[in-house]
Motif scaffolding. Structure first.
Motif, short mmCIF file in Angstrom:
data_model
loop_
_atom_site.label_atom_id
_atom_site.label_comp_id
_atom_site.label_asym_id
_atom_site.label_seq_id
_atom_site.Cartn_x
_atom_site.Cartn_y
_atom_site.Cartn_z
N VAL A 245 11.53 13.17 4.75
CA VAL A 245 11.64 11.91 4.96
C VAL A 245 11.71 11.23 3.64
O VAL A 245 12.25 10.18 3.77
N ARG A 246 10.74 11.48 2.85
CA ARG A 246 10.62 10.78 1.81
C ARG A 246 12.05 10.67 0.92
O ARG A 246 12.51 9.64 0.55
N LYS B 281 0.84 -1.26 -0.05
CA LYS B 281 0.03 -0.09 0.15
C LYS B 281 0.90 1.17 0.04
O LYS B 281 1.88 1.20 0.44
N PHE C 88 3.06 15.25 10.20
CA PHE C 88 4.32 15.74 9.69
C PHE C 88 3.86 17.21 8.80
O PHE C 88 2.42 17.06 8.38
N TRP D 50 14.05 5.78 -3.12
CA TRP D 50 13.90 4.35 -3.89
C TRP D 50 12.79 3.84 -3.41
O TRP D 50 11.65 2.97 -4.15
N ALA D 51 12.13 3.72 -2.11
CA ALA D 51 11.06 3.11 -1.64
C ALA D 51 9.88 3.59 -2.22
O ALA D 51 8.73 2.86 -2.26
N PHE D 52 9.89 4.86 -2.43
CA PHE D 52 8.64 5.53 -2.97
C PHE D 52 8.33 5.49 -4.46
O PHE D 52 7.41 6.25 -4.96
N GLU D 53 9.24 4.92 -5.20
CA GLU D 53 9.23 5.20 -6.31
C GLU D 53 8.13 4.29 -7.08
O GLU D 53 8.14 3.24 -6.78
N GLU E 193 8.45 18.40 5.96
CA GLU E 193 8.83 17.36 6.78
C GLU E 193 8.85 15.92 6.13
O GLU E 193 9.56 15.31 6.06
N GLU E 194 7.63 15.80 5.71
CA GLU E 194 7.28 14.63 4.79
C GLU E 194 7.93 14.37 3.69
O GLU E 194 8.61 13.33 3.58
N PRO F 239 1.64 4.93 1.48
CA PRO F 239 1.47 5.43 2.95
C PRO F 239 0.10 6.15 3.04
O PRO F 239 -0.48 6.09 4.26
N ASN G 160 14.75 8.05 1.72
CA ASN G 160 14.97 6.89 1.04
C ASN G 160 13.82 6.84 -0.26
O ASN G 160 12.58 6.20 -0.19
#
Lengths: 447, 152
Positions: free
Chosen positions: B143-144, B120, B135, B149-152, B139-140, B122, B147
């Motif tokens: 944090v993205r 899923k 956030f 790579w994880a959100f792509e 700020e959000e 976030p 990392n």
């Protein structure tokens, strides 16, 4: 704060939950809220695929993670090289680090960049008190330089793994695993090292499940295998390459899945009556497994047994209550001969192959007249899969079982073509004209 | 042949009689039995009756023997039905399985929640669990970026 119960769980339990996720999903939770920002970092698990990282900086991510958690234990390390990357020999180093941190689950899938080049695992995988499961795919393992000690290892999966030249490597590893329960060995086709591990001996007092795949690729007779496991309950034997096969002490064997021609192509060349050695091998193998309760047997295995049964009768499988077999058009008679060895069979599942490349040397039997014992006294359920109604073989089988099974309760027909949905009533009508020896037999048709 | 029974008492005062062999799947209870302090029943201050009922149901099913011969395949199917619960119940079960130290139930409950997170975005996760995003957008974003790579 309107947060549902999940926020009431303490951090320690939230990190536990995250440890059941692939790392990429765990990392995503960092943006959920301030509370979640660093939870993922405390998860003692790395579960990654190289393809997770679009710019290939998986190495620095792993380095940073391991550095951040330098003082804590690692529970699981799983890394799959599922995409081509510039092989930089990092895997072995990471395995050294994680094993040193009390790892329980190690799962590494390497990538074969070119023939004859593999990444070899470090020696410390042979000595680890905490390791519970080890899965290695497409990597290499070295000759152990010391006595193997894996006192917690329960599960071992070696697939397409290369070895060096130690002929006793497998025995050394297994003898270092006193609680090994589940072993899967899928032997590679290693054209660079054809004579490696010619004699495979799997001897274990704890082993409960063993799956061996060794696909035929070289015409030779120097490979052999021996399995000695008194607690073995499940055996999946898909070894087509070994010429000498010895199976002993199968006192706990409950289920066998067998797909092998016993290297009869070259080791026994068509099983001439003069080939006593191969006949004895097959006889001893069948005798050793004769206590099984559930058997799955492939078409080519049945064919070899058929040829063999003309030399010496097949032993009785007195405990066999459930049999799954694949047959082709020309094998129906052969099937009945085999069923005679299963006097207490209750449950029979057949898969019918229409493709028939074997040329039958015997005249096609028009009617199946012979009735094995189990049809008269024990066979209660027959299932025929991949059935095409209107096709001769299928119909022959259906007629045969209905006509001859005395205690049959259920005949299940799984039809291949789903287009016949509206012809169900026609099929039923036709079936109702077949002679039924067991009055209470229910015929069930499934698409 | 009668089997030894013990009494478990929930936090809200209800008593449940259970076979000892079934109950000692909980390491916590097993230790108490070993230490021989079960004569008057075992008080489980952290587990209310509604949850204890589910725990006992699970332990009974998983007590596999000749009287209850069940295959792994059937157990897996049963697990799915068993875990068809409200979120709040699932979290209570995690807490109970943790407190009672029942490893297989703990694995099952954690895996169930993990499966609700897996795959899923976030936003979807926040929505599933009603998590408030505290956030700021900046700020959000920061944090993205950490990392990407994880959100792509």
């Amino acid at each position: 704060m309107n947060c549902d119960r999940i926020c009431e769980l303490p951090d320690s339990l939230l990190t536990q939950v995250l440890s059941y996720l692939p790392t990429i999903d765990s990392v995503k939770t960092s943006v959920l809220s301030k509370r979640w920002e660093f939870l993922w970092l405390r998860v003692p698990v790395l579960d990654l695929k190289v393809s997770d990282f679009p710019d290939e900086n998986y190495a620095s991510f792993i380095d940073n993670f391991l550095e951040f958690n330098r003082k804590s234990r690692m529970r699981k390390f799983k890394l799959k090289y599922d995409e081509y990357t510039y092989d930089d020999d990092r895997l072995a180093g990471w395995v050294v680090t994680t094993v040193d941190r009390g790892i329980q689950h190690l799962d590494a899938k390497g990538f074969e960049t070119n023939m004859c080049v593999r990444e070899f695992m470090p020696q410390n995988i042979y000595k680890c008190n905490t390791l519970v499961s080890l899965m290695l795919v497409t990597v290499g393992i070295e000759n152990p330089e010391f006595v193997v000690s894996l006192p917690s290892l329960k599960i071992m999966h070696l697939e397409d793994v290369w070895y060096y030249d130690d002929p006793l490597i497998m025995e050394k590893i297994i003898s270092g695993c006193p609680v090994l329960e589940d072993f899967v060995l899928i032997r590679p086709i290693d054209f660079c090292n054809l004579d490696v591990l010619q004699f495979l001996r799997v001897r274990s007092l704890s082993l409960r499940s063993f799956r061996l795949t060794f696909e035929y690729s070289v015409s030779c007779t120097y490979f052999s295998v021996e399995i000695d496991a008194p607690r073995l309950e499940y055996l999946n034997f898909n070894d087509d390459q070994s010429d000498t096969i010895v199976v002993k002490n199968m006192t706990s064997l409950s289920m066998i899945d067998i797909d092998s021609e016993f290297n009869v192509k070259f080791g026994g060349s068509r099983l001439e009556p003069g080939d006593l050695r191969k006949r004895d091998i097959i006889r001893d193998f069948l005798t050793a497994i004769s206590c099984v309760r559930h058997m799955i047997i492939s078409r080519r295995t049945l064919e070899v047994l058929d040829r063999y049964s003309k030399l010496v009768p097949i032993p009785k499988f007195d405990n066999l209550y459930r049999l799954q077999a694949a047959v082709s058009r020309s094998m129906l008679q052969l099937l009945l001969v085999f069923l005679e060895s299963c006097p207490n069979l209750e449950n029979l599942i057949l898969r019918v192959h229409l493709q028939d490349f074997t040329v039958s040397t015997e005249p096609e039997q028009d009617g199946l007249t012979y009735v094995p014992q189990c049809l008269l006294s024990s066979l209660e359920c027959v299932e025929i899969r991949e059935l095409i109604m209107g096709e001769e073989t299928g119909e022959k089988l259906v007629r045969y079982f209905l006509k001859n099974s005395v205690v049959l309760k259920k005949l299940i027909l799984r039809l291949e073509d789903s287009s016949i949905a509206n012809q169900d009533s026609d099929i039923f009508k036709e079936l109702s004209t077949f002679t039924k020896r067991s009055r209470s037999c229910e015929v069930i048709i499934i698409h | 042949m009668s089997s030894k029974m013990i009494v478990l008492m929930s936090s809200d005062g209800q008593s449940f009689e259970v076979e000892e062999a079934v109950a000692i799947q909980s390491q916590t209870i097993a230790h108490m039995v070993e230490d021989d302090c079960v004569a008057d029943g075992i008080p489980l201050a952290n587990v209310e009756s509604k949850i204890l009922v589910k725990v006992i149901e699970y332990c009974k099913k998983y007590h596999v023997d000749e009287a209850n011969p069940i295959s792994e395949e059937d157990l897996n199917k049963w697990d799915e039905k068993f875990m068809d619960l409200e979120q709040s119940t699932i979290f209570e079960l995690i807490l109970a399985a943790n407190y009672l130290n029942i490893k297989s139930l703990f694995d099952l409950t954690c895996q169930t929640v993990a499966d609700m997170i897996k795959g899923k975005t976030p936003e979807e996760i926040r929505s599933t669990f009603n998590i408030e995003n505290d956030f700021t957008p900046e700020e959000e974003e920061a944090v993205r970026k950490e990392n990407q790579w994880a959100f792509e």
